[in-house]
Design an enzyme around this catalytic site. Structure first.
Site, PDB file in Angstrom:
ATOM      1  N   LYS A  68       0.857  -1.189   0.000  1.00  0.00           N
ATOM      2  CA  LYS A  68       0.000   0.000   0.000  1.00  0.00           C
ATOM      3  C   LYS A  68       0.882   1.223   0.000  1.00  0.00           C
ATOM      4  CE  LYS A  68      -3.925   2.165   0.448  1.00  0.00           C
ATOM      5  NZ  LYS A  68      -3.468   3.016  -0.679  1.00  0.00           N
ATOM      6  N   LYS A  92       5.170   2.018   8.414  1.00  0.00           N
ATOM      7  CA  LYS A  92       4.008   2.842   8.792  1.00  0.00           C
ATOM      8  C   LYS A  92       2.765   1.956   8.937  1.00  0.00           C
ATOM      9  CE  LYS A  92       3.845   6.636   6.418  1.00  0.00           C
ATOM     10  NZ  LYS A  92       3.564   7.641   5.356  1.00  0.00           N
ATOM     11  N   LYS A 104       5.215   1.981  -3.002  1.00  0.00           N
ATOM     12  CA  LYS A 104       5.224   3.397  -3.399  1.00  0.00           C
ATOM     13  C   LYS A 104       5.472   3.477  -4.888  1.00  0.00           C
ATOM     14  CE  LYS A 104       4.995   7.444  -1.344  1.00  0.00           C
ATOM     15  NZ  LYS A 104       4.389   7.695  -0.022  1.00  0.00           N
ATOM     16  N   THR A 188      -4.646  12.945   6.760  1.00  0.00           N
ATOM     17  CA  THR A 188      -3.250  13.063   7.198  1.00  0.00           C
ATOM     18  C   THR A 188      -3.147  14.138   8.273  1.00  0.00           C
ATOM     19  OG1 THR A 188      -2.575  12.431   4.980  1.00  0.00           O
ATOM     20  CG2 THR A 188      -0.869  13.365   6.391  1.00  0.00           C
ATOM     21  N   ASN A 219      -1.850  20.014   1.034  1.00  0.00           N
ATOM     22  CA  ASN A 219      -3.037  19.399   1.649  1.00  0.00           C
ATOM     23  C   ASN A 219      -2.859  19.167   3.151  1.00  0.00           C
ATOM     24  OD1 ASN A 219      -5.318  17.824   2.199  1.00  0.00           O
ATOM     25  ND2 ASN A 219      -4.399  15.973   1.361  1.00  0.00           N
ATOM     26  N   SER A 356      -7.125   5.541   4.097  1.00  0.00           N
ATOM     27  CA  SER A 356      -7.046   4.772   2.846  1.00  0.00           C
ATOM     28  C   SER A 356      -7.489   3.331   3.103  1.00  0.00           C
ATOM     29  CB  SER A 356      -5.612   4.751   2.301  1.00  0.00           C
ATOM     30  OG  SER A 356      -5.346   5.902   1.552  1.00  0.00           O
TER      31      SER A 356
HETATM   32  N1  GLU Z   1       1.075   8.961   0.431  1.00  0.00           N
HETATM   33  C1  GLU Z   1       0.580   8.829   1.767  1.00  0.00           C
HETATM   34  C2  GLU Z   1       1.669   8.362   2.704  1.00  0.00           C
HETATM   35  O1  GLU Z   1       2.827   8.544   2.449  1.00  0.00           O
HETATM   36  C3  GLU Z   1      -0.677   7.978   1.809  1.00  0.00           C
HETATM   37  C4  GLU Z   1      -0.509   6.564   1.382  1.00  0.00           C
HETATM   38  C5  GLU Z   1      -1.819   5.795   1.250  1.00  0.00           C
HETATM   39  O2  GLU Z   1      -2.854   6.345   1.583  1.00  0.00           O
HETATM   40  O3  GLU Z   1      -1.748   4.653   0.824  1.00  0.00           O
HETATM   41  O4  GLU Z   1       1.406   7.880   3.785  1.00  0.00           O
END
Ligand code: GLU
Length: 430
Positions: A68, A92, A104, A188, A219, A356
């Site tokens: 993810k 994370k 990613k 976030t 954002n 998410s």
């Molecule tokens: N890009 C965000 C992060 O670095 C969200 C990732 C997601 O929602 O999968 O945590």
């Protein structure tokens, strides 16, 4: 050439390993990304010319569930950066106990130089190129730096065209009308706010006695500035890529947001209705913002902002990492020695991926939640995991970053080790 971002990211893992006893298999497993894909994306530009862009998707680890993570559009995107970001996503998701691994993606591009139609063609081209590598049970995309809900909608649509069916759960952060979740846009910032609100009372800190500087007014940064302002914190400095404004008495964050939304420029203003007036403030650089005498410093832009070079000059008492990787590991040591508490990205900015996860669950069940449900579940999880990481830090007498890695590592190793370890395979049966 300096050490790569990924080498730097791996140092965090090494530090955490000192505080947990893990099977060698786990350590070996977590040292390398599971799969890296690099693609060339041909795009027909509006002037008729053909341009080729470089795109990436890295699946770092998927022991705990499908990979993810977001997709970044930025001129600085490289395989090294995307791999580091996928590594951080792995930790994370484990730190927050989400049933996901880490992934990613990214495209090396300055999206501000493209027209909207070029951006759409680039996005659809990216999905064409990586479609076999992703999926709702394999690797799920999301927004990151310079990507947004509209772009996520195009990604979902293109994936559906390729699969010849609607697959909303392949990407999160979608527009509400295409199966997005309420509360994802602000998740976030809201998650970071809960982390701050959970930790500050442990230091006997109240909002009204706390000054804040925020680097980055995208954002996450802008929304968090507003949440803190509304909760009574004194937000004294904010910045965007062009520079920062600083007013020791505090800024009126809602007015600055309103003005920026209307004019695209960040100015120190006070607005009554639609009429905005300039107020006194100092114009400083982004670098100067990082060195202000404030209580909370919140880097919410890009990685590598606080390094060994400027860390000795940081005067904040707490740093909450809303960006991914804004503090280098060399800076970590300096800040630690100086008594600065760094609350790591893998906790502070995890609200985004947490909602998410909620979006993915809603897409798969077909039942959509109210904002109250999303917010309550987000709050519960952020408070629970922040407290758990705080307890690890107290118990082991370690900094919060190392504690967050230890906390995540234990969950990752549980999943890796139940598949069998050297000890298991070499034990005699009798
Ligand atoms: N890009 C965000 C992060 O670095 C969200 C990732 C997601 O929602 O999968 O945590």
């Amino acid at each position: 050439m300096g050490a790569s971002l990924f080498d730097d990211a791996s140092l965090r893992l090494e530090r955490a390993l000192k505080y947990v006893t893990l099977a060698e298999d786990t350590i070996e497993h977590l040292k390398y990304p599971k799969a890296c894909l690099q693609v060339s994306i041909p795009v027909r530009m509006d002037n008729g010319a053909l341009r080729i862009f470089q795109g990436y998707r890295v699946r770092y680890d998927d022991t705990r569930g499908p990979a993810k993570g977001g997709v970044r559009y930025h001129p600085g995107v490289s395989l090294d950066e995307v791999t580091s970001l996928a590594f951080w996503m792995t930790f994370k998701c484990a730190a927050l106990d989400l049933p996901f691994g880490g992934g990613k993606g990214g495209i090396t591009v300055d999206p501000k130089q493209l027209s909207k139609m070029e951006l759409e063609r680039l996005t659809r081209g990216y999905i064409d190129a990586i479609a076999d590598f992703i999926g709702p049970d394999v690797d799920i995309l999301a927004p990151d730096v310079y990507t947004n809900a509209t772009i996520m909608g195009w990604m979902m649509d293109q994936y559906g065209i390729i699969q010849r069916r609607i697959v909303p759960a392949v990407v999160t952060g979608k527009p509400l009308a295409l199966g997005g979740s309420v509360g994802r846009e602000t998740a976030t910032a809201t998650g970071a706010f809960h982390t701050i609100e959970t930790l500050m009372p442990k230091f006997d800190r109240r909002p009204e006695d706390t000054t804040v500087a925020i680097q980055g007014f995208g954002n996450a940064g802008a929304m968090l500035a507003e949440l803190l302002f509304r909760a009574g914190y004194r937000v004294v400095a904010v910045s965007d890529s062009r520079g920062a404004i600083y007013a020791p008495g505090g800024l009126d964050v809602p007015s600055i947001r309103q003005h920026k939304a209307e004019s695209r420029h960040m100015k120190a203003v006070y607005c009554k209705g639609t009429v905005c007036e300039l107020v006194a403030a100092n114009h400083i650089t982004n670098e100067e913002l990082l060195e202000l005498e404030v209580d909370l410093l919140i880097p919410a832009a890009l990685e590598n902002q606080i390094t060994a070079e400027n860390a000795p000059r940081v005067r904040a008492k707490w740093i909450f990492e809303v960006a991914n990787g804004p503090v280098t590991s060399a800076a970590d040591g300096i800040l630690n020695d100086r008594g600065v508490h760094v609350v790591p990205d893998i906790l502070t900015n995890a609200g985004g991926v947490t909602v998410s996860y909620f979006e993915w669950v809603q897409n798969r069940s077909g039942l959509y939640w109210t904002i109250e449900e999303v917010e309550a579940r987000l709050r519960d999880r952020m408070v629970r995991e922040t407290n758990a990481i705080w307890e690890v830090a107290q118990r082991e007498a370690i900094d919060l970053r190392t504690a967050a890695y230890v906390h995540a590592l234990l969950r990752l190793s549980d999943a890796i080790q139940v598949k069998g370890t050297r000890d298991y395979y070499t034990q005699s049966l009798g």
